[in-house]
Design an enzyme around this catalytic site. Structure first.
Site, PDB file in Angstrom:
ATOM      1  N   ARG A  16       0.828  -1.208   0.000  1.00 16.33           N
ATOM      2  CA  ARG A  16       0.000   0.000   0.000  1.00 16.33           C
ATOM      3  C   ARG A  16       0.859   1.254   0.000  1.00 16.33           C
ATOM      4  O   ARG A  16       0.988   1.945  -1.002  1.00 16.33           O
ATOM      5  CB  ARG A  16      -0.947  -0.013   1.206  1.00 16.33           C
ATOM      6  CG  ARG A  16      -2.128   0.970   1.114  1.00 16.33           C
ATOM      7  CD  ARG A  16      -1.789   2.424   1.384  1.00 16.33           C
ATOM      8  NE  ARG A  16      -1.247   2.653   2.725  1.00 16.33           N
ATOM      9  CZ  ARG A  16      -0.810   3.840   3.135  1.00 16.33           C
ATOM     10  NH1 ARG A  16      -0.816   4.886   2.315  1.00 16.33           N
ATOM     11  NH2 ARG A  16      -0.305   3.988   4.346  1.00 16.33           N
ATOM     12  N   ASP A  17       1.482   1.558   1.112  1.00 13.35           N
ATOM     13  CA  ASP A  17       2.276   2.778   1.233  1.00 13.35           C
ATOM     14  C   ASP A  17       3.454   2.763   0.264  1.00 13.35           C
ATOM     15  O   ASP A  17       3.848   3.794  -0.280  1.00 13.35           O
ATOM     16  CB  ASP A  17       2.772   2.905   2.678  1.00 13.35           C
ATOM     17  CG  ASP A  17       3.340   4.278   2.992  1.00 13.35           C
ATOM     18  OD1 ASP A  17       3.228   5.175   2.145  1.00 13.35           O
ATOM     19  OD2 ASP A  17       3.895   4.451   4.086  1.00 13.35           O
ATOM     20  N   HIS A 206       6.849   4.516  12.708  1.00 14.94           N
ATOM     21  CA  HIS A 206       6.901   4.509  11.242  1.00 14.94           C
ATOM     22  C   HIS A 206       7.961   5.515  10.806  1.00 14.94           C
ATOM     23  O   HIS A 206       7.764   6.726  10.915  1.00 14.94           O
ATOM     24  CB  HIS A 206       5.519   4.898  10.697  1.00 14.94           C
ATOM     25  CG  HIS A 206       5.415   4.907   9.207  1.00 14.94           C
ATOM     26  ND1 HIS A 206       4.561   4.079   8.522  1.00 14.94           N
ATOM     27  CD2 HIS A 206       6.032   5.658   8.262  1.00 14.94           C
ATOM     28  CE1 HIS A 206       4.661   4.314   7.218  1.00 14.94           C
ATOM     29  NE2 HIS A 206       5.550   5.282   7.038  1.00 14.94           N
ATOM     30  N   HIS A 208      10.782   7.010   7.891  1.00 13.75           N
ATOM     31  CA  HIS A 208      11.292   7.119   6.524  1.00 13.75           C
ATOM     32  C   HIS A 208      12.806   7.321   6.601  1.00 13.75           C
ATOM     33  O   HIS A 208      13.326   7.834   7.595  1.00 13.75           O
ATOM     34  CB  HIS A 208      10.615   8.273   5.790  1.00 13.75           C
ATOM     35  CG  HIS A 208       9.224   7.951   5.348  1.00 13.75           C
ATOM     36  ND1 HIS A 208       8.800   8.063   4.052  1.00 13.75           N
ATOM     37  CD2 HIS A 208       8.145   7.494   6.048  1.00 13.75           C
ATOM     38  CE1 HIS A 208       7.533   7.697   3.963  1.00 13.75           C
ATOM     39  NE2 HIS A 208       7.109   7.352   5.163  1.00 13.75           N
ATOM     40  N   CYS A 239       6.608  10.218   0.066  1.00 16.68           N
ATOM     41  CA  CYS A 239       5.479  11.086   0.385  1.00 16.68           C
ATOM     42  C   CYS A 239       5.330  12.149  -0.702  1.00 16.68           C
ATOM     43  O   CYS A 239       6.220  12.976  -0.874  1.00 16.68           O
ATOM     44  CB  CYS A 239       5.681  11.758   1.744  1.00 16.68           C
ATOM     45  SG  CYS A 239       4.312  12.847   2.170  1.00 16.68           S
ATOM     46  N   ASN A 248      10.082   4.419   2.739  1.00 12.60           N
ATOM     47  CA  ASN A 248      10.045   3.869   4.094  1.00 12.60           C
ATOM     48  C   ASN A 248      11.330   3.099   4.380  1.00 12.60           C
ATOM     49  O   ASN A 248      12.028   2.667   3.471  1.00 12.60           O
ATOM     50  CB  ASN A 248       8.862   2.907   4.219  1.00 12.60           C
ATOM     51  CG  ASN A 248       7.531   3.577   3.996  1.00 12.60           C
ATOM     52  OD1 ASN A 248       7.030   4.290   4.841  1.00 12.60           O
ATOM     53  ND2 ASN A 248       6.951   3.355   2.818  1.00 12.60           N
TER      54      ASN A 248
END
Length: 300
Positions: A16-17, A206, A208, A239, A248
């Site tokens: 997803r991300d 989370h 990055h 992002c 990520n």
């Protein structure tokens, strides 16, 4: 001497991300194989897709097919930005839903055209209804350290926003260094405060890897007592509302570090590399994470 957890849960966000902002349109069959191999590698919690408008996120136009055809893991998460997304995700069989909001007003307005307060107000009836139905709800808290528009975000602001979601009954807070600017001291301080403030909620970090500090931030968070981390196979992601922010932190690099610390994740690196092999030819940039490069070199 600091203490570290014996076990850590990795929440894989690659499907997803990791893919939602990918320029190349990845075929559904490739995504499904990627998800299957991630499951075979030992992933038990995973963000599979996002029920958003295909007009805004074309990569997620196959969300229903992904959710209905994928071999679901123990916690198969769908990102849902609004009530309509929630309805579609539940119809497709999602067993866990994620909502999101940024601590920073400017980031939030750039992202979803609402202030932070307006976002919480809109999500309140949605979350309350989901909890009445005993659906697992994950609240993703963006820009918890820095905002690309407003700069440093104060810890008290993060705590207050998290407090509102906890009051609504969310099961998990995924707290994000969205643009990858946090340092280990900041990570330790924020997650220590979060643990003290919300001892009964699942807390997930989370990170990055924009400035190559994600692993250091994870280690600092481990020292703060965090044992849940989002990561993305191959370091996929980024992002769109934060110029220069990279992907990520890579799942394979996190697992390797935890292995070296004798912390169990239940994830098998060899199988994880096969999953990355599957997705690598279909993304618009080469995958060059530390462990994947080593794997390729050894493979020859």
């Amino acid at each position: 001497m600091f203490s570290l957890p014996k076990d850590v849960t990795i929440i894989e966000v690659g499907p997803r991300d990791g893919l939602q902002n990918e320029k190349n349109q990845v075929e559904t069959e490739v995504k499904l194989k990627f998800i299957q191999q991630l499951k075979e590698a030992g992933i038990t919690e995973m963000e599979l897709t996002s029920f958003v408008s295909p007009k805004w996120v074309p990569q997620m136009k196959d969300a229903k097919e992904i959710m209905t055809r994928a071999d679901l893991v123990e916690r198969s998460i769908a990102l849902t930005p609004n009530a309509k997304g929630v309805e579609l995700a539940l119809e497709a069989g999602a067993n866990s839903l994620a909502v999101f909001v940024g601590v920073s007003n400017t980031f939030n307005q750039k992202n979803i055209n609402r202030t932070t307060a307006e976002s919480v107000e809109a999500l309140t009836p949605v979350i309350l209804k989901l909890k009445e139905q005993n659906v697992f709800v994950r609240a993703c808290i963006s820009t918890a350290f820095y905002c690309p528009y407003e700069g440093k975000v104060e810890v008290d602001e993060v705590i207050e926003l998290c407090r509102q979601f906890v009051a609504l009954g969310v099961d998990e807070l995924s707290v994000a260094d969205t643009i990858g600017m946090a340092n280990p001291v900041e990570s330790y301080e924020l997650f220590t405060r979060l643990r003290q403030s919300f001892p009964s909620v699942l807390l997930t970090a989370h990170f990055h890897d924009t400035r190559k500090m994600a692993l250091a931030n994870i280690f600092a968070s481990l020292q703060a007592g965090i044992d849940r981390f989002d990561s993305s196979a191959g370091g996929l992601g980024g992002c769109p509302f934060a110029k220069g922010a990279t992907g990520n932190v890579a799942t394979e690099d996190v697992v390797n570090m935890l292995n070296s610390l004798k912390i169990d994740t239940g994830i098998h690196l060899d199988t994880l590399f096969l999953a990355i092999d599957t997705i690598a030819p279909h993304v618009s940039h080469p995958i060059e994470t530390g462990m994947y490069r080593l794997y390729q070199n050894e493979k020859g």
